[in-house]
Design a protein around this motif. Structure first.
Motif, PDB file in Angstrom:
ATOM      1  N   PHE A   1       0.907  -1.034  -0.036  1.00 18.16           N
ATOM      2  CA  PHE A   1       0.023  -0.184  -0.101  1.00 18.16           C
ATOM      3  C   PHE A   1       0.788   1.109  -0.097  1.00 18.16           C
ATOM      4  O   PHE A   1       1.945   1.436   0.942  1.00 18.16           O
ATOM      5  CB  PHE A   1      -0.821   0.057   1.305  1.00 18.16           C
ATOM      6  CG  PHE A   1      -1.877   0.965   1.281  1.00 18.16           C
ATOM      7  CD1 PHE A   1      -3.054   1.119   0.349  1.00 18.16           C
ATOM      8  CD2 PHE A   1      -1.459   2.145   2.232  1.00 18.16           C
ATOM      9  CE1 PHE A   1      -3.739   2.262   0.600  1.00 18.16           C
ATOM     10  CE2 PHE A   1      -2.427   3.181   2.395  1.00 18.16           C
ATOM     11  CZ  PHE A   1      -3.688   3.350   1.406  1.00 18.16           C
ATOM     12  N   ILE A   2       0.756   2.074  -0.993  1.00 18.87           N
ATOM     13  CA  ILE A   2       1.529   3.335  -1.128  1.00 18.87           C
ATOM     14  C   ILE A   2       1.094   4.322  -0.296  1.00 18.87           C
ATOM     15  O   ILE A   2      -0.063   4.768  -0.381  1.00 18.87           O
ATOM     16  CB  ILE A   2       1.711   3.762  -2.502  1.00 18.87           C
ATOM     17  CG1 ILE A   2       2.111   2.737  -3.461  1.00 18.87           C
ATOM     18  CG2 ILE A   2       2.778   4.721  -2.796  1.00 18.87           C
ATOM     19  CD1 ILE A   2       1.724   3.249  -4.772  1.00 18.87           C
ATOM     20  N   THR A   3       1.662   4.884   0.430  1.00 18.62           N
ATOM     21  CA  THR A   3       1.234   6.339   1.437  1.00 18.62           C
ATOM     22  C   THR A   3       2.327   7.292   1.569  1.00 18.62           C
ATOM     23  O   THR A   3       3.436   6.932   0.922  1.00 18.62           O
ATOM     24  CB  THR A   3       0.510   6.002   2.651  1.00 18.62           C
ATOM     25  OG1 THR A   3      -0.139   7.186   3.056  1.00 18.62           O
ATOM     26  CG2 THR A   3       1.466   5.287   3.566  1.00 18.62           C
ATOM     27  N   GLY A   4       2.050   8.350   2.125  1.00 18.26           N
ATOM     28  CA  GLY A   4       3.129   9.266   2.534  1.00 18.26           C
ATOM     29  C   GLY A   4       2.495  10.779   2.994  1.00 18.26           C
ATOM     30  O   GLY A   4       1.319  10.584   3.426  1.00 18.26           O
ATOM     31  N   ASP A   5       3.052  11.704   2.769  1.00 14.94           N
ATOM     32  CA  ASP A   5       2.628  12.829   3.104  1.00 14.94           C
ATOM     33  C   ASP A   5       1.185  13.000   2.330  1.00 14.94           C
ATOM     34  O   ASP A   5       0.251  13.840   3.239  1.00 14.94           O
ATOM     35  CB  ASP A   5       3.328  13.904   2.627  1.00 14.94           C
ATOM     36  CG  ASP A   5       4.866  13.783   3.309  1.00 14.94           C
ATOM     37  OD1 ASP A   5       5.167  13.576   4.371  1.00 14.94           O
ATOM     38  OD2 ASP A   5       5.801  14.026   2.525  1.00 14.94           O
ATOM     39  N   HIS A   6       1.271  12.816   1.257  1.00 13.50           N
ATOM     40  CA  HIS A   6      -0.105  13.043   0.537  1.00 13.50           C
ATOM     41  C   HIS A   6      -0.480  11.704   0.097  1.00 13.50           C
ATOM     42  O   HIS A   6       0.136  10.926  -0.744  1.00 13.50           O
ATOM     43  CB  HIS A   6       0.127  14.132  -0.640  1.00 13.50           C
ATOM     44  CG  HIS A   6       0.719  15.249  -0.340  1.00 13.50           C
ATOM     45  ND1 HIS A   6       0.020  16.488   0.431  1.00 13.50           N
ATOM     46  CD2 HIS A   6       2.061  15.718  -0.317  1.00 13.50           C
ATOM     47  CE1 HIS A   6       0.885  17.544   0.393  1.00 13.50           C
ATOM     48  NE2 HIS A   6       2.061  17.005   0.082  1.00 13.50           N
ATOM     49  N   GLY A   7      -1.751  11.330   0.395  1.00 16.61           N
ATOM     50  CA  GLY A   7      -2.121  10.149  -0.049  1.00 16.61           C
ATOM     51  C   GLY A   7      -3.602  10.160  -0.721  1.00 16.61           C
ATOM     52  O   GLY A   7      -4.120  10.955  -0.840  1.00 16.61           O
ATOM     53  N   LEU A   8      -3.862   8.944  -1.601  1.00 21.16           N
ATOM     54  CA  LEU A   8      -5.093   8.732  -2.216  1.00 21.16           C
ATOM     55  C   LEU A   8      -5.733   7.730  -1.524  1.00 21.16           C
ATOM     56  O   LEU A   8      -5.292   6.696  -1.600  1.00 21.16           O
ATOM     57  CB  LEU A   8      -4.962   8.231  -3.751  1.00 21.16           C
ATOM     58  CG  LEU A   8      -4.135   9.559  -4.797  1.00 21.16           C
ATOM     59  CD1 LEU A   8      -4.031   9.085  -6.070  1.00 21.16           C
ATOM     60  CD2 LEU A   8      -5.141  10.476  -4.602  1.00 21.16           C
ATOM     61  N   ALA A   9      -6.868   7.989  -1.353  1.00 25.77           N
ATOM     62  CA  ALA A   9      -7.786   6.934  -0.234  1.00 25.77           C
ATOM     63  C   ALA A   9      -7.978   5.660  -1.200  1.00 25.77           C
ATOM     64  O   ALA A   9      -8.077   4.613  -0.541  1.00 25.77           O
ATOM     65  CB  ALA A   9      -9.018   7.818   0.257  1.00 25.77           C
ATOM     66  N   ASP A  10      -8.119   5.669  -2.585  1.00 23.04           N
ATOM     67  CA  ASP A  10      -8.617   4.692  -3.235  1.00 23.04           C
ATOM     68  C   ASP A  10      -7.234   4.017  -3.898  1.00 23.04           C
ATOM     69  O   ASP A  10      -7.826   3.352  -5.043  1.00 23.04           O
ATOM     70  CB  ASP A  10      -9.700   5.177  -4.243  1.00 23.04           C
ATOM     71  CG  ASP A  10      -9.303   6.253  -5.151  1.00 23.04           C
ATOM     72  OD1 ASP A  10      -8.143   6.714  -5.076  1.00 23.04           O
ATOM     73  OD2 ASP A  10      -9.912   6.486  -6.048  1.00 23.04           O
ATOM     74  N   ALA A  11      -6.253   4.232  -3.566  1.00 19.13           N
ATOM     75  CA  ALA A  11      -5.053   3.808  -4.377  1.00 19.13           C
ATOM     76  C   ALA A  11      -5.074   2.131  -3.970  1.00 19.13           C
ATOM     77  O   ALA A  11      -5.205   1.872  -2.875  1.00 19.13           O
ATOM     78  CB  ALA A  11      -3.750   4.421  -3.762  1.00 19.13           C
ATOM     79  N   ALA A  12      -5.013   1.297  -5.036  1.00 19.35           N
ATOM     80  CA  ALA A  12      -5.063  -0.122  -5.010  1.00 19.35           C
ATOM     81  C   ALA A  12      -3.825  -0.627  -4.603  1.00 19.35           C
ATOM     82  O   ALA A  12      -2.600  -0.242  -5.048  1.00 19.35           O
ATOM     83  CB  ALA A  12      -5.488  -0.873  -6.405  1.00 19.35           C
ATOM     84  N   PRO A  13      -3.750  -1.775  -3.712  1.00 17.27           N
ATOM     85  CA  PRO A  13      -2.528  -2.295  -3.074  1.00 17.27           C
ATOM     86  C   PRO A  13      -1.777  -2.771  -4.434  1.00 17.27           C
ATOM     87  O   PRO A  13      -2.605  -3.367  -5.359  1.00 17.27           O
ATOM     88  CB  PRO A  13      -3.026  -3.247  -2.304  1.00 17.27           C
ATOM     89  CG  PRO A  13      -4.425  -3.026  -1.713  1.00 17.27           C
ATOM     90  CD  PRO A  13      -4.939  -2.181  -3.066  1.00 17.27           C
ATOM     91  N   MET A  14      -0.549  -3.024  -4.439  1.00 19.58           N
ATOM     92  CA  MET A  14       0.221  -3.522  -5.514  1.00 19.58           C
ATOM     93  C   MET A  14       1.045  -4.803  -5.128  1.00 19.58           C
ATOM     94  O   MET A  14       1.396  -4.798  -3.916  1.00 19.58           O
ATOM     95  CB  MET A  14       1.358  -2.513  -6.458  1.00 19.58           C
ATOM     96  CG  MET A  14       0.318  -1.391  -6.687  1.00 19.58           C
ATOM     97  SD  MET A  14       1.513   0.008  -7.157  1.00 19.58           S
ATOM     98  CE  MET A  14       2.354  -0.837  -8.531  1.00 19.58           C
ATOM     99  N   SER A  15       1.471  -5.609  -5.993  1.00 25.57           N
ATOM    100  CA  SER A  15       2.095  -6.769  -5.863  1.00 25.57           C
ATOM    101  C   SER A  15       3.591  -6.136  -5.347  1.00 25.57           C
ATOM    102  O   SER A  15       4.147  -5.417  -6.024  1.00 25.57           O
ATOM    103  CB  SER A  15       2.108  -7.721  -6.903  1.00 25.57           C
ATOM    104  OG  SER A  15       3.249  -8.358  -7.006  1.00 25.57           O
TER     105      SER A  15
END
Lengths: 94, 287
Positions: free
Chosen positions: B63-77
């Protein structure tokens, strides 16, 4: 025929930039950029002295400089533009 | 986070934390020639973390996150961890950068002047910039061009070039294998492979250039060239900028200066060689 008067916002409220085929107006109070084409820049120019004008008075100022065609049609267009510009905050109802 | 890496790309510094070692090892190898950022304060933090409690080990999923995130970002392999890190850095730039007007555009430089290329994903702007970067131009970036608010100069953001699908073979035929990253097959965007810019482009990543031409490239069946009016250019560049609205009046001033001073052309091209020939010809006609 409306007697509503309109006044342009303070000259400082907008920053203008003329492009080849249109004009840009950056509206400082809202931070919005408006892309406008003729006759909107010309209408705003004619309101540049800050006077509160009725659509008829603005039409008559424009008619001294441009061939606007039949008065009734042109007047209706000036009224419609003023209403749009008021909605955008670029002119105010006086 | 268990594993950390700090990267400087152009004017931006990223601290990347990851629950796994593998994506950071790949990043460290590909960014080995980039100058180490001085100091310890990063502009952005990117975190690659397990999508769920057990997902660090069991079918690991990022799951990608950080200072600015996107709530619906899909997890990646996890196999696509390198892509996740690159996407995380792009996301932080797109959502958080305020020091320049950020244009979603590729750019290259020659003789101190910059050629800026913008278009939708799949337009070929990234591949074209990568090819020009292998043929005598300095690659400034394949994703973001940074327009300086005061000077009107374009500044580089030469991250790894993200090559997709057919572009992979095109560029692999021109660039040496040691500058190519691993093949990431079957991502949401198809196959992806990263290209490390040439060493001279990396060394010059602090040097801006005066923009001299804007191109809207489009991969198409026939070669075609057309002029683009300033109104259309302005509209397309506001759409191509992620921070135009946030910057307010300085953004307006910078963009109108760019639009009124930089000639713009749209080119359709059937092949990379055709595109390069058109670009070279246009460039030679500049005053």
């Amino acid at each position: 025929m409306t007697t509503q008067r309109y006044r342009r916002e303070d000259a400082d409220a907008t920053v203008a930039c003329a492009l080849e085929d249109m004009a840009l107006l950056y509206h400082r109070p809202s931070g919005q950029t408006h892309m406008v084409i003729s006759p909107v820049p010309e209408l705003l120019d004619q309101m540049g002295d800050g006077a509160a004008l009725t659509p008829q008075e603005l039409h008559d100022r424009m008619a001294q400089l441009y061939d606007l065609g039949p008065r009734e049609e042109a007047l209706a267009q000036v009224e419609a533009h003023l209403a749009e510009l008021a909605a955008l905050g670029l002119v105010r109802r006086a | 986070m268990r594993h950390q890496l700090t990267l400087g790309i152009g004017p931006a510094t990223f601290r990347i934390g990851s629950a796994w070692r593998q994506p950071l090892d790949q990043l460290a190898r590909l960014y080995a020639d980039y100058p180490q950022p001085s100091g310890t304060i990063a502009d952005f933090t990117v975190r690659l973390q397990p999508a769920g409690f057990t997902r660090r080990w069991l079918r690991p999923s990022i799951f990608i996150t950080g200072d600015h995130g996107l709530a619906d970002a899909a997890p990646m392999s996890l196999a696509h961890g390198l892509l996740a890190a690159e996407m995380g850095m792009n996301l932080q730039m797109a959502l958080g950068w305020r020091r320049h007007l950020l244009l979603h555009a590729s750019s290259v430089e020659r003789d101190g002047r910059a050629l800026v290329m913008t278009g939708e994903s799949g337009s070929g702007k990234s591949t074209l910039a990568a090819q020009l970067g292998e043929r005598g131009w300095r690659l400034m970036g394949d994703e973001f061009a940074l327009l300086d608010l005061d000077t009107g100069m374009i500044f580089p953001f030469p991250r790894l070039v993200s090559l997709k699908n057919r572009a992979i073979d095109v560029i692999a035929g021109e660039a040496p294998p040691e500058r190519m990253g691993p093949l990431l097959a079957g991502t949401a965007k198809g196959d992806i492979r990263h290209l490390v810019p040439r060493a001279d482009a990396i060394a010059a990543m602090g040097q801006g250039a005066r923009p001299a031409m804007l191109i809207f490239p489009r991969f198409g069946p026939e070669a075609e060239l057309r002029a683009v009016g300033q109104g259309e250019v302005f509209m397309r560049l506001t759409q191509a900028s992620t921070n135009y609205v946030a910057l307010g009046e300085p953004g307006f001033a910078a963009l109108t200066r760019f639009v009124t001073s930089v000639p713009a052309r749209a080119i359709d091209f059937p092949s990379g060689d055709a595109a390069i020939a058109m670009v070279e010809q246009l460039w030679d006609q500049l005053p």
